[in-house]
Design an enzyme around this catalytic site. Structure first.
Site, mmCIF file in Angstrom:
data_model
loop_
_atom_site.group_PDB
_atom_site.id
_atom_site.type_symbol
_atom_site.label_atom_id
_atom_site.label_comp_id
_atom_site.label_asym_id
_atom_site.label_seq_id
_atom_site.Cartn_x
_atom_site.Cartn_y
_atom_site.Cartn_z
ATOM 1 N N MET A 97 58.709 60.751 -35.314
ATOM 2 C CA MET A 97 60.150 60.647 -35.075
ATOM 3 C C MET A 97 60.482 59.279 -34.502
ATOM 4 O O MET A 97 59.929 58.903 -33.462
ATOM 5 C CB MET A 97 60.605 61.731 -34.095
ATOM 6 C CG MET A 97 60.519 63.132 -34.633
ATOM 7 S SD MET A 97 60.814 64.341 -33.315
ATOM 8 C CE MET A 97 59.236 64.266 -32.461
ATOM 9 N N PHE A 184 63.141 60.199 -26.879
ATOM 10 C CA PHE A 184 62.849 58.932 -27.550
ATOM 11 C C PHE A 184 61.651 59.059 -28.498
ATOM 12 O O PHE A 184 61.216 60.157 -28.793
ATOM 13 C CB PHE A 184 62.710 57.800 -26.529
ATOM 14 C CG PHE A 184 63.944 57.659 -25.683
ATOM 15 C CD1 PHE A 184 65.121 57.174 -26.228
ATOM 16 C CD2 PHE A 184 63.949 58.074 -24.360
ATOM 17 C CE1 PHE A 184 66.281 57.079 -25.463
ATOM 18 C CE2 PHE A 184 65.103 57.983 -23.594
ATOM 19 C CZ PHE A 184 66.264 57.488 -24.149
ATOM 20 N N GLY A 185 61.157 57.925 -29.045
ATOM 21 C CA GLY A 185 60.177 57.963 -30.139
ATOM 22 C C GLY A 185 58.967 58.831 -29.841
ATOM 23 O O GLY A 185 58.410 58.764 -28.759
ATOM 24 N N SER A 186 58.530 59.635 -30.784
ATOM 25 C CA SER A 186 57.465 60.591 -30.516
ATOM 26 C C SER A 186 56.933 61.186 -31.815
ATOM 27 O O SER A 186 57.285 60.749 -32.902
ATOM 28 C CB SER A 186 57.991 61.694 -29.589
ATOM 29 O OG SER A 186 59.268 62.120 -30.021
ATOM 30 N N ARG A 187 56.103 62.232 -31.680
ATOM 31 C CA ARG A 187 55.449 62.809 -32.847
ATOM 32 C C ARG A 187 55.147 64.283 -32.588
ATOM 33 O O ARG A 187 54.953 64.711 -31.448
ATOM 34 C CB ARG A 187 54.161 62.024 -33.087
ATOM 35 C CG ARG A 187 53.153 62.649 -33.997
ATOM 36 C CD ARG A 187 51.980 61.696 -34.158
ATOM 37 N NE ARG A 187 50.733 62.389 -34.430
ATOM 38 C CZ ARG A 187 49.571 61.782 -34.599
ATOM 39 N NH1 ARG A 187 49.487 60.479 -34.507
ATOM 40 N NH2 ARG A 187 48.493 62.477 -34.845
#
Length: 223
Positions: A97, A184-187
């Protein structure tokens, strides 16, 4: 519609933006500097609002399918050794993401929560091979009617500093319902039985609660 996890941040950002716009209007005499400050302040607010957006999703619940738990891009499809819960080979599908994606996490299948655990850790970039084992993360296992136990793991990225997980052991959950949030940005990694039929491709964009990641091998089920 905005996610409840972002309410405090949205209110604080809105307040700071109003203050910045008003102060710039009264105290900054140079037109281009005043306009730049005001535009940047508004852009920051818009960015925060889009990050915490929570679009309504209606999942077509299906016991024979595993749905994407988040919006993003498929970055991994491979057989791996899952060492925390299964301690055996599983099929891993990972979704990355970016900050512009919806960051609501949703249950990929209906069933009962058998395991839910938080792990503190590092903040490697989300696509790093070791992020699944070393980053801050949560692991959730759902016992499903058709697939047996499946596991999904929220993983914090270099920017993410807080994972929210709503799953509680013993709770019955429905496919597509909210299960958490990652800021925020992640997976998110999903671990499935080896006989699951993958329905996505690498670099494919997926939507949480909508896109089918994998389906049941009906031949094996009937056999």
């Amino acid at each position: 519609m905005f996610h409840r996890e972002g309410q405090k941040i949205i209110l604080l950002t809105f307040f700071l933006v109003v203050v910045a716009v008003v102060l710039a209007d009264f105290y900054v005499l140079t037109d281009w500097i005043r306009i730049t400050v005001q535009i940047l302040s508004i852009l920051i607010l818009v960015s925060i609002l889009q990050f915490f957006r929570n679009p309504k999703r209606i999942s077509n619940k299906n016991f024979n399918e595993i749905h994407a738990p988040v919006d993003g891009k498929v970055v991994v499809i491979e057989r791996v050794m899952e060492t925390e819960y299964f301690k055996e080979e599983r099929l891993q599908i990972s979704i990355f993401m970016s900050p512009v994606n919806v960051h609501v996490t949703r249950y990929p299948a209906s069933g009962v929560i058998k395991y839910s655990k938080y792990h503190p850790g590092k903040y490697l970039v989300a696509w790093h091979p070791k992020s699944s084992e070393e980053n801050e993360r949560t692991t959730v296992v759902i016992r499903t009617p058709k697939f047996g136990d499946i596991l999904y793991r929220q993983i914090a990225g270099a920017m993410a500093r807080r994972i929210v997980n709503y799953a509680e052991e013993g709770e019955s959950v429905q496919q597509g319902e909210e299960s958490g949030f990652i800021k925020f940005g992640s997976r998110v990694d999903v671990f499935l039985p080896l006989n699951a039929l993958v329905a996505v491709k690498l670099n494919q964009k997926v939507k949480g609660a909508i896109t089918c990641l994998a389906s049941l091998n009906t031949y094996d089920e009937e056999g």
